[in-house]
Design an enzyme around this catalytic site. Structure first.
Site, PDB file in Angstrom:
ATOM      1  N   GLY A 192      14.014  -9.716 -48.230  1.00 26.20           N
ATOM      2  CA  GLY A 192      13.686 -11.086 -47.856  1.00 26.20           C
ATOM      3  C   GLY A 192      14.937 -11.942 -47.816  1.00 26.20           C
ATOM      4  N   LYS A 201      10.023 -27.176 -64.715  1.00 29.31           N
ATOM      5  CA  LYS A 201       9.395 -26.633 -63.513  1.00 29.31           C
ATOM      6  C   LYS A 201       8.195 -27.495 -63.191  1.00 29.31           C
ATOM      7  CE  LYS A 201       9.790 -22.773 -60.964  1.00 29.31           C
ATOM      8  NZ  LYS A 201      10.962 -22.007 -60.605  1.00 29.31           N
TER       9      LYS A 201
HETATM   10  P1  NAD Z   1      11.177 -13.583 -49.932  1.00 25.09           P
HETATM   11  O1  NAD Z   1       9.726 -13.821 -49.916  1.00 25.09           O
HETATM   12  O2  NAD Z   1      12.032 -14.121 -48.841  1.00 25.09           O
HETATM   13  O3  NAD Z   1      11.454 -12.000 -49.988  1.00 25.09           O
HETATM   14  C1  NAD Z   1      10.683 -11.070 -50.683  1.00 25.09           C
HETATM   15  C2  NAD Z   1      10.698  -9.785 -49.856  1.00 25.09           C
HETATM   16  O4  NAD Z   1      10.077  -8.735 -50.598  1.00 25.09           O
HETATM   17  C3  NAD Z   1       9.919  -9.913 -48.531  1.00 25.09           C
HETATM   18  O5  NAD Z   1      10.706  -9.411 -47.470  1.00 25.09           O
HETATM   19  C4  NAD Z   1       8.679  -9.042 -48.786  1.00 25.09           C
HETATM   20  O6  NAD Z   1       8.183  -8.461 -47.589  1.00 25.09           O
HETATM   21  C5  NAD Z   1       9.241  -8.006 -49.735  1.00 25.09           C
HETATM   22  N1  NAD Z   1       8.244  -7.308 -50.532  1.00 25.09           N
HETATM   23  C6  NAD Z   1       7.105  -7.787 -51.081  1.00 25.09           C
HETATM   24  N2  NAD Z   1       6.464  -6.810 -51.756  1.00 25.09           N
HETATM   25  C7  NAD Z   1       7.226  -5.700 -51.642  1.00 25.09           C
HETATM   26  C8  NAD Z   1       7.111  -4.365 -52.125  1.00 25.09           C
HETATM   27  N3  NAD Z   1       6.074  -3.981 -52.857  1.00 25.09           N
HETATM   28  N4  NAD Z   1       8.092  -3.476 -51.819  1.00 25.09           N
HETATM   29  C9  NAD Z   1       9.157  -3.849 -51.080  1.00 25.09           C
HETATM   30  N5  NAD Z   1       9.300  -5.106 -50.581  1.00 25.09           N
HETATM   31  C10 NAD Z   1       8.361  -6.009 -50.866  1.00 25.09           C
HETATM   32  O7  NAD Z   1      11.688 -14.078 -51.368  1.00 25.09           O
HETATM   33  P2  NAD Z   1      13.190 -14.340 -51.828  1.00 25.09           P
HETATM   34  O8  NAD Z   1      13.489 -15.786 -51.775  1.00 25.09           O
HETATM   35  O9  NAD Z   1      14.086 -13.375 -51.135  1.00 25.09           O
HETATM   36  O10 NAD Z   1      13.086 -13.973 -53.377  1.00 25.09           O
HETATM   37  C11 NAD Z   1      13.062 -12.624 -53.812  1.00 25.09           C
HETATM   38  C12 NAD Z   1      12.987 -12.567 -55.332  1.00 25.09           C
HETATM   39  O11 NAD Z   1      14.123 -13.231 -55.892  1.00 25.09           O
HETATM   40  C13 NAD Z   1      11.761 -13.279 -55.937  1.00 25.09           C
HETATM   41  O12 NAD Z   1      11.362 -12.571 -57.093  1.00 25.09           O
HETATM   42  C14 NAD Z   1      12.301 -14.637 -56.321  1.00 25.09           C
HETATM   43  O13 NAD Z   1      11.560 -15.214 -57.376  1.00 25.09           O
HETATM   44  C15 NAD Z   1      13.696 -14.253 -56.777  1.00 25.09           C
HETATM   45  N6  NAD Z   1      14.661 -15.378 -56.728  1.00 25.09           N
HETATM   46  C16 NAD Z   1      14.924 -15.997 -55.565  1.00 25.09           C
HETATM   47  C17 NAD Z   1      15.847 -17.032 -55.526  1.00 25.09           C
HETATM   48  C18 NAD Z   1      16.201 -17.712 -54.231  1.00 25.09           C
HETATM   49  O14 NAD Z   1      17.220 -18.421 -54.189  1.00 25.09           O
HETATM   50  N7  NAD Z   1      15.429 -17.528 -53.169  1.00 25.09           N
HETATM   51  C19 NAD Z   1      16.498 -17.435 -56.699  1.00 25.09           C
HETATM   52  C20 NAD Z   1      16.210 -16.768 -57.897  1.00 25.09           C
HETATM   53  C21 NAD Z   1      15.282 -15.733 -57.897  1.00 25.09           C
END
Ligand code: NAD
Length: 344
Positions: free
Chosen positions: A180, A78
């Site tokens: 998200g 990372k």
């Molecule tokens: P993102 O920022 O697009 O989405 C996160 C969503 O959560 C947002 O809509 C935000 O408004 C919402 N949120 C924040 N706090 C909240 C709460 N207290 N209650 C309800 N909703 C809340 O991020 P993402 O890319 O969708 O990633 C989401 C999770 O998945 C993260 O933990 C990320 O590390 C993990 N992840 C993502 C990927 C990827 O490919 N994007 C891969 C592996 C893991």
């Protein structure tokens, strides 16, 4: 650094400062026994370098487990870019990061993460080929979130099979936290499979969209973890499964894509004690890294999807072993992963 609790036998840690662009970065390579250490570059206004170091070490170690569990020819690494404030990044910083990565000769492969984007990876690409997740117009796969979301759907299905003895998700009630990039895509797959959805997000627009498009019901963000449902699916922030929330959960199982869902190691055991089946986060959310790996090695879409579908069988094996040994599922997953990157 060697005394940092997150150090855990890292092979290599590189600190870099570039005066011309202002790049301040740390690259952590945890383990390369299975292959190049692939992992995203987090861009964040860390308050101290100590905080940045701890974060990069913790995240890098996590990537080794994720890649090993997904059976990818990759190790784990990372990087973090320390910026003055959120969004204070420039294309020149990413080119300088590319030069740094190129100097590591393929031991580390950089990708996007929180705070960085496919466009940033296209800038990195100007200086090195050891990058993935670049813009589609530059020959990359772009945003991996749709693949992560699909892998999350496979994980929810496998978890429903084990916890509810149900084939398919028709009528299964899933509480989705976070709509998200990943959570919304996952919710859409669930709705298409006939699941009943209760959702929450801090963004009212996303909630309204899920209600209109997916027929979801919503609750305020602070209530979603406690909804009486079949499965709780965390897709927002980490550490949501903790001493405060676990006693109040009202579901049979948990499966979602948020990283680091368990606040502490004890929380996996606490879930087990409550009879709640937990799909370890890094198993269910590996779709994105599988997609990135596919770009790096030039795999076909079909090969990528074949590997994402295998998340179901991987979880099935973890659940079966946990049932046989009486251990929490997160511990079983860690043991299986370790056996793949630290063979006896
Ligand atoms: P993102 O920022 O697009 O989405 C996160 C969503 O959560 C947002 O809509 C935000 O408004 C919402 N949120 C924040 N706090 C909240 C709460 N207290 N209650 C309800 N909703 C809340 O991020 P993402 O890319 O969708 O990633 C989401 C999770 O998945 C993260 O933990 C990320 O590390 C993990 N992840 C993502 C990927 C990827 O490919 N994007 C891969 C592996 C893991």
């Amino acid at each position: 650094m060697f005394d940092n609790p997150a150090f855990d036998g890292h092979e290599e840690v590189v600190f870099s400062f570039d005066d011309a662009t202002g790049l301040k970065a740390i690259v952590a390579i945890h383990n390369t026994r299975r292959g190049a250490a692939l992992g995203g570059c987090r861009v964040w206004p860390y308050a101290t370098s100590e905080e940045a170091l701890t974060d990069v070490l913790r995240l890098s170690r996590g990537m080794t487990y994720k890649a090993a569990m997904a059976d990818l020819p990759l190790g784990g690494g990372k990087s973090v870019m320390i910026v003055a404030e959120r969004g204070a990044k420039t294309p020149a910083m990413f080119e300088a990061l590319g030069e740094l990565v190129d100097g590591l000769d393929g031991r580390y492969v950089v990708a996007e993460d929180v705070g960085s984007s496919p466009a940033d990876m296209s800038c990195v690409r100007r200086a090195t080929r050891h990058v993935t997740g670049v813009l589609p117009e530059d020959g990359g796969v772009g945003d991996p979130s749709p693949t992560t979301a699909y892998g999350g759907f496979i994980a929810v299905r496998a978890t429903a099979r084990a916890a509810l003895k149900r084939e398919g998700l028709s009528g299964v009630h899933v509480a989705v936290q976070g709509l998200g990039n990943v959570g919304y895509g996952l919710a859409r797959h669930l709705a298409e499979a006939g699941a009943r959805l209760t959702v929450a997000d801090i963004s009212p627009d996303r909630v309204a969209k899920a209600e209109a498009e997916l027929g979801a019901t919503s609750v305020p963000p602070e209530e979603i973890a406690f909804v009486e449902a079949d499965i709780f699916s965390p897709n927002a922030l980490g550490a949501g499964l903790n001493g405060e929330t676990i006693p109040r959960l009202a579901v049979a199982a948990i499966a979602g894509c948020a990283n680091n869902q368990l606040a502490t190691e004890a929380d996996g055991a606490a879930l087990k004690a409550r009879g709640i089946l937990y799909a370890p986060d890094y198993v269910g959310n590996a779709g994105g890294v599988i997609k990135m790996c596919g770009e790096y090695f030039g795999w076909s879409d079909r090969e990528v999807m074949r590997r994402v579908e295998r998340i179901g069988a991987q979880l099935g094996a973890i659940f079966a072993e946990a049932a046989a040994t009486g251990e929490p599922t997160d511990r079983v997953a860690d043991r299986i992963a370790r056996s793949r990157f630290m063979p006896a």
